[in-house]
Write an enzyme that holds these catalytic residues in place. Structure first.
Site, PDB file in Angstrom:
ATOM      1  N   VAL A  10      78.938-109.398  -9.052  1.00 30.41           N
ATOM      2  CA  VAL A  10      79.940-110.216  -9.743  1.00 30.41           C
ATOM      3  C   VAL A  10      79.498-110.332 -11.194  1.00 30.41           C
ATOM      4  CG1 VAL A  10      80.748-111.497  -7.733  1.00 30.41           C
ATOM      5  CG2 VAL A  10      78.772-112.332  -9.005  1.00 30.41           C
ATOM      6  N   SER A  11      80.462-110.562 -12.077  1.00 28.87           N
ATOM      7  CA  SER A  11      80.156-110.486 -13.507  1.00 28.87           C
ATOM      8  C   SER A  11      79.449-111.706 -14.060  1.00 28.87           C
ATOM      9  CB  SER A  11      81.449-110.239 -14.303  1.00 28.87           C
ATOM     10  OG  SER A  11      82.024-109.007 -13.917  1.00 28.87           O
TER      11      SER A  11
END
Length: 209
Positions: A10-11
């Protein structure tokens, strides 16, 4: 005995990885074999991914939900795919794209199709990352234009800043006069000018409804 692993990315730390984790668990990937990075996909300099590379062995299987979870850099995705499948000799399965499953179609045609799909999807992933970055820049520029400050206190441009810029660009007034009327130092003037141009560019690209 060959092992099964999963990779999640996930960013940012506040993004939820549940959807990816559920997809991996449904494929019976042990929780202890799931590696998670909360980091941008611009490159592969990620601690958990590096650890995963050290553990993978020939014949192991790696699941990833989608190619953009692996990364968002076109060339880096291509390189890492070769590292995983050629240098290490592991199999890779991208769950939302069945054609990207190295256990299937090992003949010449199957390999060609998989390579083609990988190139297209990795291009799309990078293009989306660049679009996100551009939207973020435009959002920040719009916020600053409204007087929202980030980091150290900033000096907002005056209400007639567009008019001052227009006159300065048409060489109707010198830079010194533009600075005086806007009440900005030269460095700040150029910063506000850059933000203003980004904002204007975003408005031009927005289609009329």
């Amino acid at each position: 005995m060959h092992q099964v692993y999963g990779y999640i990315r996930v960013s940012s730390t506040d993004q939820n990885e549940d959807r990816q984790r559920i997809a991996l668990v449904e494929r019976q990937v042990p929780q202890s074999h799931i590696y998670l990075d909360k980091q941008s996909g611009k490159d592969f300099n990620r601690p958990q991914y590096k650890q995963l590379l050290q553990i993978l062995r020939p014949g192991d299987l790696l699941y990833v939900l989608s190619i953009d979870r692996l990364g968002r850099n076109y060339e880096e995705i291509q390189n890492q795919w070769r590292v995983l499948t050629k240098a290490i000799g592991a199999d890779v399965c991208v769950l939302d794209m069945p054609l990207l499953d190295t256990r299937q179609g090992r003949d010449l045609m199957g390999t060609f199709i998989a390579d083609l799909v990988l190139q297209i999807l990795s291009f799309v992933a990078q293009n989306e990352r660049e679009s996100i970055k551009k939207r973020q820049e435009q959002g920040i520029a719009a916020a600053k234009a409204r007087g929202v400050c980030f980091g150290r206190p900033c000096v907002p441009p005056p209400a007639d800043f567009p008019q001052i810029v227009a006159e300065w660009e048409r060489k109707q007034i010198p830079l010194s006069e533009a600075l005086r009327r806007s009440g900005l130092h030269e460095t700040t003037f150029y910063r506000r000018l850059r933000e203003y141009r980004i904002l204007q560019s975003g408005k031009k690209e927005t289609p009329l409804s």
